[in-house]
Scaffold this motif. Sequence first.
Motif, short mmCIF file in Angstrom:
data_model
loop_
_atom_site.label_atom_id
_atom_site.label_comp_id
_atom_site.label_asym_id
_atom_site.label_seq_id
_atom_site.Cartn_x
_atom_site.Cartn_y
_atom_site.Cartn_z
N VAL A 65 -14.86 -19.00 -71.48
CA VAL A 65 -13.96 -17.85 -71.76
C VAL A 65 -12.86 -17.69 -70.86
CG1 VAL A 65 -14.02 -15.25 -71.68
CG2 VAL A 65 -16.07 -16.60 -72.26
N ASN A 66 -11.51 -17.54 -71.62
CA ASN A 66 -10.27 -17.63 -70.92
C ASN A 66 -9.86 -16.13 -70.95
OD1 ASN A 66 -9.88 -20.65 -70.54
ND2 ASN A 66 -10.02 -20.38 -72.83
N ILE A 67 -9.54 -15.41 -69.79
CA ILE A 67 -9.03 -14.17 -69.76
C ILE A 67 -7.61 -14.02 -69.00
CG2 ILE A 67 -9.40 -11.85 -68.61
CD1 ILE A 67 -12.41 -13.07 -68.26
N ARG A 68 -6.69 -13.20 -69.62
CA ARG A 68 -5.65 -13.26 -69.32
C ARG A 68 -5.15 -11.68 -69.18
NH1 ARG A 68 -0.59 -15.80 -69.04
NH2 ARG A 68 1.11 -14.79 -70.04
N LEU A 69 -4.74 -11.09 -68.17
CA LEU A 69 -4.34 -9.80 -67.83
C LEU A 69 -2.94 -9.47 -67.61
CD1 LEU A 69 -7.39 -9.12 -65.51
CD2 LEU A 69 -7.19 -8.39 -68.17
N SER A 70 -2.43 -8.43 -68.09
CA SER A 70 -1.03 -7.96 -67.94
C SER A 70 -1.09 -6.55 -68.57
CB SER A 70 0.11 -8.92 -68.39
OG SER A 70 0.10 -8.79 -69.71
N THR A 71 -0.13 -5.63 -67.93
CA THR A 71 -0.04 -4.49 -68.57
C THR A 71 1.17 -4.24 -69.44
OG1 THR A 71 -1.03 -3.67 -66.49
CG2 THR A 71 0.21 -1.79 -67.71
N HIS A 72 0.85 -4.21 -70.61
CA HIS A 72 1.95 -4.22 -71.75
C HIS A 72 3.04 -3.17 -71.57
CE1 HIS A 72 -0.23 -7.69 -73.58
NE2 HIS A 72 -1.23 -6.97 -73.55
N ASP A 73 2.39 -1.89 -71.06
CA ASP A 73 3.39 -0.81 -71.04
C ASP A 73 4.56 -0.93 -69.84
OD1 ASP A 73 1.96 0.46 -72.96
OD2 ASP A 73 0.91 1.75 -71.71
N ALA A 74 3.94 -1.86 -68.79
CA ALA A 74 4.66 -2.00 -67.58
C ALA A 74 5.50 -3.39 -67.79
CB ALA A 74 4.03 -1.96 -66.63
N ASN A 75 5.26 -4.13 -68.84
CA ASN A 75 6.01 -5.48 -69.13
C ASN A 75 5.50 -6.39 -67.96
OD1 ASN A 75 7.13 -6.94 -71.08
ND2 ASN A 75 9.26 -6.40 -70.42
N VAL A 77 2.60 -7.40 -64.40
CA VAL A 77 1.26 -7.30 -64.00
C VAL A 77 1.23 -6.01 -63.08
CG1 VAL A 77 -0.31 -8.43 -62.22
CG2 VAL A 77 0.80 -9.60 -63.91
N THR A 78 0.25 -5.16 -63.08
CA THR A 78 0.15 -3.92 -62.21
C THR A 78 -1.10 -3.95 -61.57
OG1 THR A 78 -0.75 -2.67 -63.89
CG2 THR A 78 1.75 -2.81 -64.00
N GLU A 79 -1.21 -2.71 -60.94
CA GLU A 79 -2.47 -2.57 -60.16
C GLU A 79 -3.81 -2.68 -61.07
OE1 GLU A 79 -5.32 -1.75 -57.28
OE2 GLU A 79 -3.19 -2.34 -57.00
N LYS A 80 -3.55 -2.19 -62.35
CA LYS A 80 -4.74 -2.00 -63.44
C LYS A 80 -5.11 -3.36 -63.51
CE LYS A 80 -4.27 0.95 -67.22
NZ LYS A 80 -3.84 1.41 -68.41
N ASP A 81 -4.48 -4.31 -63.54
CA ASP A 81 -4.69 -5.79 -63.81
C ASP A 81 -5.60 -6.21 -62.72
OD1 ASP A 81 -3.37 -6.01 -66.34
OD2 ASP A 81 -1.37 -5.93 -65.10
N PHE A 82 -5.50 -5.82 -61.69
CA PHE A 82 -6.29 -6.60 -60.48
C PHE A 82 -7.73 -5.54 -60.45
CE2 PHE A 82 -2.21 -8.44 -59.36
CZ PHE A 82 -2.74 -9.76 -59.02
N VAL A 83 -7.50 -4.39 -60.71
CA VAL A 83 -8.68 -3.50 -60.72
C VAL A 83 -9.44 -4.21 -61.69
CG1 VAL A 83 -9.48 -1.19 -61.25
CG2 VAL A 83 -7.64 -1.45 -59.79
N ALA A 85 -9.34 -6.95 -63.13
CA ALA A 85 -9.82 -8.47 -62.79
C ALA A 85 -11.14 -8.52 -61.57
CB ALA A 85 -8.69 -9.05 -62.07
N ARG A 86 -11.26 -7.48 -60.52
CA ARG A 86 -12.08 -7.23 -59.78
C ARG A 86 -13.60 -7.05 -60.46
NH1 ARG A 86 -8.34 -4.01 -56.84
NH2 ARG A 86 -7.19 -5.51 -55.98
N SER A 87 -13.28 -6.00 -61.29
CA SER A 87 -14.42 -5.63 -62.20
C SER A 87 -15.10 -6.57 -62.88
CB SER A 87 -14.26 -4.41 -63.22
OG SER A 87 -13.70 -3.35 -62.39
N ILE A 88 -14.29 -7.57 -63.32
CA ILE A 88 -14.82 -8.93 -64.08
C ILE A 88 -15.42 -9.75 -63.34
CG2 ILE A 88 -13.85 -10.80 -65.33
CD1 ILE A 88 -11.78 -9.08 -66.57
N GLU A 89 -15.20 -9.91 -61.96
CA GLU A 89 -15.56 -10.61 -60.98
C GLU A 89 -16.98 -10.22 -60.59
OE1 GLU A 89 -14.78 -13.60 -59.46
OE2 GLU A 89 -12.95 -13.76 -60.86
N ASP A 90 -17.06 -8.97 -60.43
CA ASP A 90 -18.46 -8.23 -59.98
C ASP A 90 -19.28 -8.41 -61.14
OD1 ASP A 90 -17.28 -7.41 -57.82
OD2 ASP A 90 -16.92 -5.28 -58.46
#
Length: 95
Positions: A65-75, A77-83, A85-90
């Motif tokens: 599984v490949n996962i890529r995170l960015s916040t499209h509205d902000a164009n 990476v934002t805090e949302k992406d790290f939140v 990512a941490r949830s995915i890790e959990d």
Amino acid sequence: MEKFTDKQIEDYLGQLDGWEYVDGAIETTFEFKDFKEAFSVMTRIAFECEAQGHHPDWSNVYKTVNIRLSTHDANGVTEKDFVLARSIEDIIESD
């Protein structure tokens, strides 16, 4: 949501294992025992994404599984992406 600077992204990545900053997004790859396990984890992640109202660009090939995170509205990476990512890790760690 405010777009992070490269320095902020680097600092936050230090708190995550196996994630990288590539072409405007943070990304990682997970490998599982088989397709069933990979898809099961993806399903659990999907419910969390829906709860957070934030959705990854992702793909699955057999047990990978490949996962890529960015916040499209902000164009970027934002805090949302790290939140998320941490949830995915959990979710991965609880498996």
